[in-house]
Structure formats: structure tokens, C-alpha cells
Design an enzyme around this catalytic site. Structure first.
Site, PDB file in Angstrom:
ATOM      1  N   THR A  84       0.832  -1.204   0.000  1.00 20.69           N
ATOM      2  CA  THR A  84       0.000   0.000   0.000  1.00 20.69           C
ATOM      3  C   THR A  84       0.864   1.249   0.000  1.00 20.69           C
ATOM      4  OG1 THR A  84      -1.874   1.127   1.054  1.00 20.69           O
ATOM      5  CG2 THR A  84      -0.190   0.253   2.529  1.00 20.69           C
ATOM      6  N   ASN A  91      -0.993   3.991   0.985  1.00 17.05           N
ATOM      7  CA  ASN A  91      -1.967   4.776   1.746  1.00 17.05           C
ATOM      8  C   ASN A  91      -1.525   4.809   3.224  1.00 17.05           C
ATOM      9  OD1 ASN A  91      -4.229   5.283   3.448  1.00 17.05           O
ATOM     10  ND2 ASN A  91      -5.645   4.716   1.813  1.00 17.05           N
ATOM     11  N   LYS A  97      -4.096   3.514   5.792  1.00 15.77           N
ATOM     12  CA  LYS A  97      -4.168   2.046   5.880  1.00 15.77           C
ATOM     13  C   LYS A  97      -2.967   1.491   6.638  1.00 15.77           C
ATOM     14  CE  LYS A  97      -6.588   0.698   1.645  1.00 15.77           C
ATOM     15  NZ  LYS A  97      -6.482  -0.116   0.436  1.00 15.77           N
ATOM     16  N   ASP A 113      -7.872  -4.840  -0.795  1.00 17.56           N
ATOM     17  CA  ASP A 113      -8.666  -3.973  -1.655  1.00 17.56           C
ATOM     18  C   ASP A 113     -10.009  -3.817  -0.967  1.00 17.56           C
ATOM     19  OD1 ASP A 113      -8.465  -2.414  -4.064  1.00 17.56           O
ATOM     20  OD2 ASP A 113     -10.154  -3.575  -4.792  1.00 17.56           O
ATOM     21  N   GLY A 170     -10.472   8.466   3.524  1.00 18.81           N
ATOM     22  CA  GLY A 170     -11.449   7.970   2.543  1.00 18.81           C
ATOM     23  C   GLY A 170     -12.865   8.426   2.875  1.00 18.81           C
ATOM     24  N   TYR A 171     -13.790   7.495   2.874  1.00 20.08           N
ATOM     25  CA  TYR A 171     -15.203   7.795   3.076  1.00 20.08           C
ATOM     26  C   TYR A 171     -15.598   7.843   4.564  1.00 20.08           C
ATOM     27  CZ  TYR A 171     -15.741   6.633  -1.924  1.00 20.08           C
ATOM     28  OH  TYR A 171     -15.642   6.598  -3.291  1.00 20.08           O
ATOM     29  N   LYS A 209     -12.621   2.035  15.307  1.00 20.43           N
ATOM     30  CA  LYS A 209     -12.579   1.596  13.900  1.00 20.43           C
ATOM     31  C   LYS A 209     -11.746   0.317  13.771  1.00 20.43           C
ATOM     32  CE  LYS A 209     -11.483   2.874   9.173  1.00 20.43           C
ATOM     33  NZ  LYS A 209     -10.764   3.760   8.244  1.00 20.43           N
ATOM     34  N   ARG A 241     -11.328  -3.809   7.567  1.00 26.87           N
ATOM     35  CA  ARG A 241      -9.896  -4.136   7.484  1.00 26.87           C
ATOM     36  C   ARG A 241      -9.417  -4.781   8.770  1.00 26.87           C
ATOM     37  NH1 ARG A 241      -8.574   0.365   6.389  1.00 26.87           N
ATOM     38  NH2 ARG A 241      -9.185   0.202   4.219  1.00 26.87           N
TER      39      ARG A 241
HETATM   40  P1  IMP Z   1      -8.406   0.748  -2.056  1.00 29.19           P
HETATM   41  O1  IMP Z   1      -8.537  -0.520  -1.301  1.00 29.19           O
HETATM   42  O2  IMP Z   1      -7.187   1.490  -1.648  1.00 29.19           O
HETATM   43  O3  IMP Z   1      -8.520   0.570  -3.541  1.00 29.19           O
HETATM   44  O4  IMP Z   1      -9.574   1.670  -1.535  1.00 29.19           O
HETATM   45  C1  IMP Z   1     -10.680   2.021  -2.299  1.00 29.19           C
HETATM   46  C2  IMP Z   1     -11.288   3.300  -1.794  1.00 29.19           C
HETATM   47  O5  IMP Z   1     -12.020   3.032  -0.626  1.00 29.19           O
HETATM   48  C3  IMP Z   1     -10.329   4.420  -1.495  1.00 29.19           C
HETATM   49  O6  IMP Z   1     -10.852   5.621  -2.009  1.00 29.19           O
HETATM   50  C4  IMP Z   1     -10.303   4.514  -0.032  1.00 29.19           C
HETATM   51  O7  IMP Z   1     -10.213   5.793   0.427  1.00 29.19           O
HETATM   52  C5  IMP Z   1     -11.647   3.936   0.369  1.00 29.19           C
HETATM   53  N1  IMP Z   1     -11.432   3.223   1.605  1.00 29.19           N
HETATM   54  C6  IMP Z   1     -10.704   2.101   1.788  1.00 29.19           C
HETATM   55  N2  IMP Z   1     -10.703   1.758   3.090  1.00 29.19           N
HETATM   56  C7  IMP Z   1     -11.438   2.717   3.723  1.00 29.19           C
HETATM   57  C8  IMP Z   1     -11.763   2.922   5.079  1.00 29.19           C
HETATM   58  O8  IMP Z   1     -11.364   2.201   5.986  1.00 29.19           O
HETATM   59  N3  IMP Z   1     -12.533   4.000   5.350  1.00 29.19           N
HETATM   60  C9  IMP Z   1     -12.981   4.844   4.380  1.00 29.19           C
HETATM   61  N4  IMP Z   1     -12.679   4.707   3.101  1.00 29.19           N
HETATM   62  C10 IMP Z   1     -11.904   3.633   2.773  1.00 29.19           C
END
Ligand code: IMP
Length: 195
Positions: free
Chosen positions: A7, A9, A12, A68, A151-152, A174, A180
């Protein structure tokens, strides 16, 4: 245990470090000189998490895992789902993604706002692939609230704490209840039994 978390991020990474604890030394691709974006060309969370883990394994040969995650909103037929990261733009823009989500939902007045985060974690351990999952049930708020998480999180209200968005709640809440958190704890349990 040294293991690569595929990652870039930082939110994360912070969560995974807390969830997995001191028994794990998490290494990022960037620390290994791998800075390119891994193209998520799959059409499911399962495929994309495998693509990320397999790419890092092919580049490093090290034990590694990737997650993911998608936000599935019922009145939007499960959208944004696998497209959650690039819902509004190509640029992982968290604010634009939430704005688009709230505006799409405004087109569904009176319908339930139920939703869930779903995470799929692919672990590649001693060259073999193992998959773990977790989900987090809740609903989408009418407007953003709070500044924690990423994120959201400012628009996601967990069923377990229906007066607050995840971004208003302590990180420990959380990590204990999230998609996760559940998937990573399942992975940690498996590793404790198989290493
Ligand atoms: P990815 O797994 O990094 O592809 O995440 C997909 C999308 O979901 C990204 O825009 C993240 O910001 C959002 N996302 C993933 N995990 C979380 C979370 O724990 N909280 C809020 N948004 C999330």
C-alpha cells in the site's frame, strides 16, 4: 515477522500497524524502492487485492499482503464498490468521492441509506496465496462529519455507533470493528497457526 504491506496509503498503514501489533514489522513498497502505481485492472475486490499482492511478490520475492476495499451502498446497487478509489476522479480524491456519493444519493430520497465496507486481503506466504475478508455494516450520513480516518470515513455511520461517523470516533473503535480490522485479524490468526 517481516512482511510487505502493498500500500501507499498512510491511513491504511497506520491502521494495519495498530491492528497487527508489535509482532509484525510492516515494510512498504516505497521503502523497497517500488513507487509506481500498481494498476488495479480487476473487476472485483478479490482480483484487485490479488493483483497488488502478486505484483509486489514478483518484484521482491518477499512474503506480502494487499487489501482492496470497496464501499457498497444498497440504494446505488452496490456502487461505488470496486470503483471506490476513483469514483469521482482518477486521482484518489477523498473529498470529491464523498461529494459525488452524497449527490448521487440525493437522487434516491426516502430510500434506505444502508451500506457496508468490504475488504479482501490477499496474503502471499511462502509463495502461496491465502484470502481473508471482513465487512463493516452501516449507513451513509446526509453530510460529512469528523476529521479522523481517511477515505469515506466522514460519511460512514456504523450500525454499532449510529450517532457518529467513523471519522468522529476513536481510531481504536474503527480498528476493532472495521472491515480491514476483521480481515487483518483473520490473517494474523492464520499466520499464528501456520508460520
Ligand atoms: P483501495 O482498497 O485502496 O482501492 O480503496 C478504495 C477506496 O475506498 C479508497 O478511495 C479509499 O479511500 C476507500 N477506503 C478504503 N478503506 C477505507 C476505510 O477504511 N474507510 C474509508 N474509506 C476507505
Amino acid at each position: 515477522m517481516k512482511i510487505v504491506f502493498a500500500t501507499a496509503n498512510v491511513g491504511k498503514l497506520r491502521e494495519a500497524s495498530e491492528i497487527l501489533g508489535s509482532g509484525f514489522e510492516l515494510v512498504t513498497p516505497a521503502e523497497l524502492g517500488i513507487t509506481e502505481d500498481i494498476e488495479e485492472t480487476g473487476s472485483t475486490l478479490e482480483e484487485n487485492s490479488a493483483i497488488k499482492a502478486e505484483y509486489i511478490h514478483s518484484r521482491t520475492g518477499m512474503d506480502c499482503f494487499a487489501d482492496d476495499t470497496g464501499l457498497e451502498v444498497d440504494c446505488l446497487g452496490g456502487a461505488p464498490g470496486v470503483h471506490s478509489a476513483r469514483y469521482a476522479t482518477e486521482g484518489h480524491d477523498f473529498q470529491a468521492n464523498m461529494d459525488k456519493l452524497l449527490s448521487e444519493m440525493a437522487g434516491h430520497p426516502g430510500e434506505p441509506r444502508t451500506a457496508r465496507f468490504r475488504s479482501v486481503v490477499t496474503l502471499i506466504w511462502k509463495g502461496e496465496k491465502h484470502v481473508f475478508e471482513g465487512s463493516f455494516e452501516g449507513s451513509i450520513a446526509e453530510k460529512k462529519a469528523g476529521s479522523g480516518g481517511f477515505g469515506y470515513d466522514p460519511v460512514f455511520v456504523p450500525d454499532l455507533c449510529p450517532d457518529h461517523s467513523v471519522a468522529e470516533l476513536p481510531e481504536s473503535f474503527k480498528n476493532e470493528h472495521s472491515h480491514r480490522g476483521k480481515a487483518l485479524r483473520a490473517m494474523a490468526l492464520w499466520l499464528s497457526e501456520h508460520r
